[in-house]
Write a protein that holds these residues in place. Structure first.
Motif, PDB file in Angstrom:
ATOM      1  N   THR A  94       0.854  -1.214   0.099  1.00 51.09           N
ATOM      2  CA  THR A  94       0.060  -0.083  -0.161  1.00 51.09           C
ATOM      3  C   THR A  94       0.851   1.199   0.006  1.00 51.09           C
ATOM      4  OG1 THR A  94       0.122  -0.007   2.421  1.00 51.09           O
ATOM      5  CG2 THR A  94      -1.842  -1.092   1.234  1.00 51.09           C
ATOM      6  N   GLU A  95       0.750   1.912  -0.999  1.00 54.77           N
ATOM      7  CA  GLU A  95       1.729   3.279  -1.167  1.00 54.77           C
ATOM      8  C   GLU A  95       1.179   4.399  -0.518  1.00 54.77           C
ATOM      9  OE1 GLU A  95       3.476   5.693  -4.890  1.00 54.77           O
ATOM     10  OE2 GLU A  95       2.856   3.701  -5.371  1.00 54.77           O
ATOM     11  N   THR A  96       1.777   4.844   0.214  1.00 55.13           N
ATOM     12  CA  THR A  96       1.171   6.277   0.986  1.00 55.13           C
ATOM     13  C   THR A  96       2.230   7.393   0.717  1.00 55.13           C
ATOM     14  OG1 THR A  96       2.714   5.865   2.991  1.00 55.13           O
ATOM     15  CG2 THR A  96       0.516   4.891   2.910  1.00 55.13           C
ATOM     16  N   ASP A  97       1.572   8.600   0.580  1.00 60.45           N
ATOM     17  CA  ASP A  97       2.359   9.748   0.476  1.00 60.45           C
ATOM     18  C   ASP A  97       2.291  10.751   1.593  1.00 60.45           C
ATOM     19  OD1 ASP A  97       2.973   9.547  -2.755  1.00 60.45           O
ATOM     20  OD2 ASP A  97       0.884   9.184  -2.613  1.00 60.45           O
ATOM     21  N   LEU A 148      -0.654  10.060   3.427  1.00 62.42           N
ATOM     22  CA  LEU A 148      -2.188   9.898   2.626  1.00 62.42           C
ATOM     23  C   LEU A 148      -1.962   8.422   2.011  1.00 62.42           C
ATOM     24  CD1 LEU A 148      -4.525  10.960   1.032  1.00 62.42           C
ATOM     25  CD2 LEU A 148      -2.877  11.764  -0.653  1.00 62.42           C
ATOM     26  N   HIS A 149      -3.364   7.808   1.589  1.00 63.77           N
ATOM     27  CA  HIS A 149      -3.496   6.540   0.937  1.00 63.77           C
ATOM     28  C   HIS A 149      -4.701   6.782   0.088  1.00 63.77           C
ATOM     29  CE1 HIS A 149      -3.543   2.238  -0.093  1.00 63.77           C
ATOM     30  NE2 HIS A 149      -4.680   2.466  -0.029  1.00 63.77           N
ATOM     31  N   VAL A 150      -4.330   6.749  -1.372  1.00 59.76           N
ATOM     32  CA  VAL A 150      -5.459   6.900  -2.197  1.00 59.76           C
ATOM     33  C   VAL A 150      -5.942   5.389  -2.734  1.00 59.76           C
ATOM     34  CG1 VAL A 150      -5.935   7.837  -4.452  1.00 59.76           C
ATOM     35  CG2 VAL A 150      -4.312   9.038  -2.815  1.00 59.76           C
ATOM     36  N   ASP A 151      -7.275   5.374  -3.145  1.00 58.85           N
ATOM     37  CA  ASP A 151      -7.647   4.093  -3.282  1.00 58.85           C
ATOM     38  C   ASP A 151      -8.661   4.515  -4.264  1.00 58.85           C
ATOM     39  OD1 ASP A 151      -8.608   2.578  -0.313  1.00 58.85           O
ATOM     40  OD2 ASP A 151      -9.636   3.859  -1.597  1.00 58.85           O
ATOM     41  N   GLY A 152      -9.170   3.485  -5.098  1.00 57.89           N
ATOM     42  CA  GLY A 152     -10.499   3.668  -5.901  1.00 57.89           C
ATOM     43  C   GLY A 152     -10.060   3.501  -7.150  1.00 57.89           C
ATOM     44  N   ARG A 155      -7.256   8.681   4.179  1.00 55.36           N
ATOM     45  CA  ARG A 155      -7.788   7.968   3.229  1.00 55.36           C
ATOM     46  C   ARG A 155      -8.381   8.475   2.058  1.00 55.36           C
ATOM     47  NH1 ARG A 155      -6.676   2.879   3.714  1.00 55.36           N
ATOM     48  NH2 ARG A 155      -6.837   1.685   2.056  1.00 55.36           N
ATOM     49  N   ILE A 156      -8.330   8.511   0.911  1.00 56.71           N
ATOM     50  CA  ILE A 156      -9.258   9.360  -0.097  1.00 56.71           C
ATOM     51  C   ILE A 156      -9.342   8.165  -1.020  1.00 56.71           C
ATOM     52  CG2 ILE A 156      -9.481  10.841  -1.756  1.00 56.71           C
ATOM     53  CD1 ILE A 156      -7.770  12.966  -0.315  1.00 56.71           C
ATOM     54  N   SER A 157     -10.761   7.768  -1.100  1.00 58.76           N
ATOM     55  CA  SER A 157     -11.315   6.799  -2.267  1.00 58.76           C
ATOM     56  C   SER A 157     -12.114   7.503  -3.337  1.00 58.76           C
ATOM     57  CB  SER A 157     -11.983   5.809  -1.595  1.00 58.76           C
ATOM     58  OG  SER A 157     -12.594   4.874  -2.329  1.00 58.76           O
ATOM     59  N   VAL A 158     -11.853   7.246  -4.495  1.00 59.05           N
ATOM     60  CA  VAL A 158     -12.698   7.958  -5.432  1.00 59.05           C
ATOM     61  C   VAL A 158     -13.156   6.839  -6.275  1.00 59.05           C
ATOM     62  CG1 VAL A 158     -12.571   9.264  -7.542  1.00 59.05           C
ATOM     63  CG2 VAL A 158     -11.198  10.074  -5.664  1.00 59.05           C
TER      64      VAL A 158
END
Length: 160
Positions: free
Chosen positions: A28-31, A43-47, A88-91
């Motif tokens: 899981t890549e985080t920034d 920050l973790h972005v998924d979706g 965590r942001i999920s789009v």
């Protein structure tokens, strides 16, 4: 002999599949974002966004996040800043013309859920590239910081 080969192959396949799953769960890549405040936020972005690669969506999210600003928001952020919180942001925007999508922003601190925002994607964001969601992401993250600041101003705990 035949049974040994048959069961041996089945066991080998199970081991290789479980190895792939374990790798996927730890990959899981985080920034780091908002790094001008305290130690920043992980920050973790998924979706998914239509048929676009995840890296394009991730870049769009990184360019559009609103960090805490103003005295009340900074005060609220400092209440949860140690250790650095996680966002965590999920789009989600399904493939196809006219498909509705959604955006979810969740903030975690010290292993606990702090606050979140959820909204439908704007009509513009539903028909364009992932970079069209920048305004939606900025709005959702700005609302998140405002809501957290309001919670703190009302004397409620930062982490419920």
């Amino acid at each position: 002999m035949r049974l040994i080969v048959h069961y041996g192959l089945a066991i080998l396949m199970m081991i290789s599949i479980s190895g792939c799953v374990a790798h996927a769960e730890t990959d899981t890549e985080t920034d780091g974002i908002c790094e001008t405040e305290e130690q920043g936020i992980r920050l973790h972005v998924d979706g998914m966004y239509g048929g676009y690669p995840h890296s394009v969506l991730r870049d769009a999210v990184l360019e559009s996040i609103a960090c805490p600003s103003g005295d009340a928001e900074l005060h609220a952020f400092h209440a949860i800043a140690t250790p650095p919180p996680h966002m965590r942001i999920s789009v989600m925007r399904p493939t196809g013309q006219g498909q509705q999508g959604s955006l979810s922003v969740m903030l975690f601190s010290q292993g606990h859920f702090v606050i979140g925002e959820r909204m439908s994607l704007s009509p513009f964001s539903r028909t364009q590239s992932p970079f069209s969601v920048k305004a939606d992401i900025n709005l959702a993250t700005a609302r998140l910081w405002s809501d957290l600041a309001n919670r703190i101003a009302q004397g409620k705990p930062a982490i419920p």
